[in-house]
Design an enzyme around this catalytic site. Structure first.
Site, PDB file in Angstrom:
ATOM      1  N   ASP A 102       0.883  -1.145  -0.036  1.00 51.89           N
ATOM      2  CA  ASP A 102       0.166   0.076  -0.035  1.00 51.89           C
ATOM      3  C   ASP A 102       0.853   1.225  -0.127  1.00 51.89           C
ATOM      4  OD1 ASP A 102       0.776  -0.421   2.604  1.00 51.89           O
ATOM      5  OD2 ASP A 102      -0.880  -0.127   3.526  1.00 51.89           O
ATOM      6  N   ASP A 105       7.012   3.754   3.290  1.00 54.96           N
ATOM      7  CA  ASP A 105       7.158   4.897   4.229  1.00 54.96           C
ATOM      8  C   ASP A 105       8.699   4.830   4.674  1.00 54.96           C
ATOM      9  OD1 ASP A 105       6.839   7.077   6.001  1.00 54.96           O
ATOM     10  OD2 ASP A 105       5.702   6.079   7.443  1.00 54.96           O
ATOM     11  N   LYS A 133       6.170   7.544   0.113  1.00 59.13           N
ATOM     12  CA  LYS A 133       6.221   8.623   0.966  1.00 59.13           C
ATOM     13  C   LYS A 133       7.622   8.833   1.472  1.00 59.13           C
ATOM     14  CE  LYS A 133       3.424   8.632   4.634  1.00 59.13           C
ATOM     15  NZ  LYS A 133       3.128   8.452   6.164  1.00 59.13           N
ATOM     16  N   PHE A 154      -0.276  11.360   7.421  1.00 56.16           N
ATOM     17  CA  PHE A 154      -0.850  10.143   7.519  1.00 56.16           C
ATOM     18  C   PHE A 154      -1.897  10.031   6.453  1.00 56.16           C
ATOM     19  CE2 PHE A 154      -2.723   6.610   9.669  1.00 56.16           C
ATOM     20  CZ  PHE A 154      -1.381   5.841   9.710  1.00 56.16           C
ATOM     21  N   VAL A 155      -2.107   9.353   5.696  1.00 54.31           N
ATOM     22  CA  VAL A 155      -3.253   8.930   4.868  1.00 54.31           C
ATOM     23  C   VAL A 155      -4.117   7.593   5.324  1.00 54.31           C
ATOM     24  CG1 VAL A 155      -2.385  10.348   3.126  1.00 54.31           C
ATOM     25  CG2 VAL A 155      -1.957   7.910   3.203  1.00 54.31           C
ATOM     26  N   ARG A 167     -10.119   1.749   6.527  1.00 51.39           N
ATOM     27  CA  ARG A 167      -9.884   1.005   5.285  1.00 51.39           C
ATOM     28  C   ARG A 167     -10.839   1.237   4.040  1.00 51.39           C
ATOM     29  NH1 ARG A 167      -5.183  -1.955   6.514  1.00 51.39           N
ATOM     30  NH2 ARG A 167      -4.993  -2.829   8.774  1.00 51.39           N
TER      31      ARG A 167
HETATM   32  P1  IMP Z   1       7.256   1.341   6.672  1.00 54.01           P
HETATM   33  O1  IMP Z   1       7.842  -0.114   7.145  1.00 54.01           O
HETATM   34  O2  IMP Z   1       7.594   2.345   7.447  1.00 54.01           O
HETATM   35  O3  IMP Z   1       7.869   1.689   5.073  1.00 54.01           O
HETATM   36  O4  IMP Z   1       5.770   1.301   6.410  1.00 54.01           O
HETATM   37  C1  IMP Z   1       4.993   0.528   5.706  1.00 54.01           C
HETATM   38  C2  IMP Z   1       3.724   0.278   6.338  1.00 54.01           C
HETATM   39  O5  IMP Z   1       3.332   1.224   7.051  1.00 54.01           O
HETATM   40  C3  IMP Z   1       2.609   0.224   5.350  1.00 54.01           C
HETATM   41  O6  IMP Z   1       2.452  -0.864   4.704  1.00 54.01           O
HETATM   42  C4  IMP Z   1       1.468   0.872   5.825  1.00 54.01           C
HETATM   43  O7  IMP Z   1       0.614  -0.459   6.540  1.00 54.01           O
HETATM   44  C5  IMP Z   1       1.841   1.618   6.957  1.00 54.01           C
HETATM   45  N1  IMP Z   1       1.743   3.077   6.582  1.00 54.01           N
HETATM   46  C6  IMP Z   1       2.820   3.817   6.626  1.00 54.01           C
HETATM   47  N2  IMP Z   1       2.440   5.216   6.294  1.00 54.01           N
HETATM   48  C7  IMP Z   1       1.183   5.131   6.448  1.00 54.01           C
HETATM   49  C8  IMP Z   1       0.134   5.970   6.225  1.00 54.01           C
HETATM   50  O8  IMP Z   1       0.316   7.408   6.103  1.00 54.01           O
HETATM   51  N3  IMP Z   1      -1.133   5.650   6.553  1.00 54.01           N
HETATM   52  C9  IMP Z   1      -1.468   4.466   6.780  1.00 54.01           C
HETATM   53  N4  IMP Z   1      -0.376   3.385   7.090  1.00 54.01           N
HETATM   54  C10 IMP Z   1       0.794   3.561   6.394  1.00 54.01           C
HETATM   55 MG    MG Z   2      -0.052  -1.778   6.560  1.00 52.71          MG
END
Ligand code: IMP
Ligand code: MG
Length: 182
Positions: A102, A105, A133, A154-155, A167
């Site tokens: 999805d 980040d 992001k 945050f989306v 969701r």
């Molecule tokens: P990462 O491990 O920080 O790259 O985060 C990945 C996971 O964090 C994604 O698969 C999302 O489920 C969650 N996530 C990151 N940013 C957002 C956001 O802005 N909204 C909702 N979920 C997020």
């Molecule tokens: Mg997630």
């Protein structure tokens, strides 16, 4: 009552999402044309709607599988600790794997997943994320396919949650910081 009252602004409408997912599907169709054993792996739960739409936008005989990881708890920042809750069912050997996420980040989730999946003798592994992001990236992860590059907000919606809610919003919106006490 109603989900919209918690949304500060709409980032991508249903129509914008539909159009971009079509483009991603067409690009993947072109890039993987003639390949056998293509496997889409959806990282649950955030990518479930993207997976459903993207898979239907790909005109190739793909297989699908799911895995589930968690790194967030109920907050809005990655904990850095990634845990596999449900693994892929198929043996990846010989598959061209496309990980469907999805949002990318911090990169903690995908960098951990790539590390694990690389040991499984897939023919290739690529990442397709609906949103990227880059502002908060702490790992050197780059998506092969990215739908939208988004600002540091945050989306929620179109599969993405806050505390397991929102969701089912059909569009992607920026959540009001007051909802998570920000
Ligand atoms: P990462 O491990 O920080 O790259 O985060 C990945 C996971 O964090 C994604 O698969 C999302 O489920 C969650 N996530 C990151 N940013 C957002 C956001 O802005 N909204 C909702 N979920 C997020
Ligand atoms: Mg997630």
């Amino acid at each position: 009552m109603g989900l919209a009252k918690d949304i500060e602004s709409v980032l991508y409408t249903e129509e914008q999402l539909r159009q971009r997912v079509e483009e991603l599907g067409a690009q993947i169709t072109k890039d993987y044309e003639g390949k056998e054993n293509i496997l889409l792996v959806s990282v649950l739960r955030g990518s479930y709607i993207f997976m459903a739409d993207l898979s239907r936008a790909i005109d190739l005989p793909v297989k699908i599988d799911f895995m589930s990881v968690s790194s967030y708890g109920s907050g809005t920042k990655s904990s850095g600790q990634v845990e596999i809750k449900k693994d892929i069912s198929l043996n990846l050997e010989g598959y061209h794997v496309i990980i469907v996420e999805d949002i990318l980040d911090s990169g903690n989730t995908l960098s951990y997943l790539m590390e694990i999946l690389k040991l499984r003798k897939a023919s290739s592994i690529r990442i397709c994320t609906l949103m990227d992001k880059p502002a908060r990236r702490v790992r050197p992860i780059v998506a092969d396919y990215a739908g939208f590059t988004i600002p540091d907000a945050f989306v929620v919606g179109y599969g993405l949650d806050y505390d397991q809610k929102y969701r089912n919003l059909p569009y992607v919106g920026i959540l009001k910081p007051s909802v998570y006490g920000g």
